[in-house]
Design an enzyme around this catalytic site. Structure first.
Site, PDB file in Angstrom:
ATOM      1  N   LYS A  50       0.833  -1.205   0.000  1.00  0.00           N
ATOM      2  CA  LYS A  50       0.000   0.000   0.000  1.00  0.00           C
ATOM      3  C   LYS A  50       0.863   1.249   0.000  1.00  0.00           C
ATOM      4  CE  LYS A  50      -2.770   2.722   3.193  1.00  0.00           C
ATOM      5  NZ  LYS A  50      -3.357   2.783   4.541  1.00  0.00           N
ATOM      6  N   ASP A 107      -6.391   0.339   0.199  1.00  0.00           N
ATOM      7  CA  ASP A 107      -6.681   0.583   1.615  1.00  0.00           C
ATOM      8  C   ASP A 107      -8.087   0.069   1.919  1.00  0.00           C
ATOM      9  OD1 ASP A 107      -8.381   2.404   0.447  1.00  0.00           O
ATOM     10  OD2 ASP A 107      -7.497   4.168   1.388  1.00  0.00           O
TER      11      ASP A 107
END
Length: 209
Positions: A121, A140
């Site tokens: 991420k 996310d």
């Protein structure tokens, strides 16, 4: 309607709804982006933005972080939660940057993932926002939730979702698309309730169908 068609409709709908697709974390250089994103784990961006001005005034480069102690750094980031782990990770990451990259943040996804405490991420966010890499997908909680509701996948694993979305989204749109998902997830398609009556994607979203 195929998943790729739904993905393209979602890109256009969100682009019209949220023309400004900016990251809500505040930073001015690659290192600050890396640190701020690490701090945002299980913490709101708003809280991180309250912490980073003093943090980045004290630590201006990778060497500053590398030369610090976890106890000293923790004092600056306590309110972000998990501060003991985060302070150790940031210092370890900074030491690798100093030892292997002359204190600079590398512009390779694999190099970023190899840094202590840095996952896919964070690496994708840095690659997309800082280095302009097309095809960067920041997975996310908002991205996971909304793309599942859209019917683009039924996965829970972040890497699998990233690879699926990379195959469905136009590469030049993927980074901005993920930023817009955050805005939409906060305002309309929340974890508690999907307010479909106010959603710009309701006509093709599988959740409503």
């Amino acid at each position: 309607m195929t998943k790729k068609q739904i993905a393209r409709l979602a890109v256009e709908a969100l682009k019209a709804e949220y023309p400004d697709s900016i990251c809500s974390l505040q930073y001015t250089d690659p290192l600050q982006c890396l640190v701020a994103t690490r701090l945002s784990a299980q913490c709101t961006d708003a809280r991180v933005n309250m912490v980073t001005p003093a943090l980045f005034e004290r630590y201006t480069c990778a060497k500053d972080f590398a030369d610090s102690s976890p106890e000293e750094l923790a004092e600056y980031i306590k309110s972000c939660g998990l501060y003991k782990t985060k302070s150790k990770d940031i210092i370890a990451m900074a030491r690798v940057l100093c030892e292997q990259y002359d204190g600079e943040v590398p512009d390779s996804l694999q190099a970023l993932i190899a840094l202590p405490g840095i996952g896919r991420k964070t690496a994708n966010l840095v690659m997309g926002d800082i280095f302009g890499m097309e095809g960067a997908v920041v997975v996310d909680t908002h991205c996971i939730r909304i793309t599942r509701r859209l019917g683009l996948h039924q996965e829970t694993d972040q890497k699998k979702i990233e690879l699926i979305l990379r195959g469905l989204l136009p590469p030049e749109e993927s980074n901005d698309f993920c930023h817009r998902l955050v805005l939409h997830g906060r305002a309309v398609c929340t974890a508690r309730k999907a307010m479909c009556e106010n959603c710009c994607m309701s006509e093709f979203c599988r959740k409503k169908a």
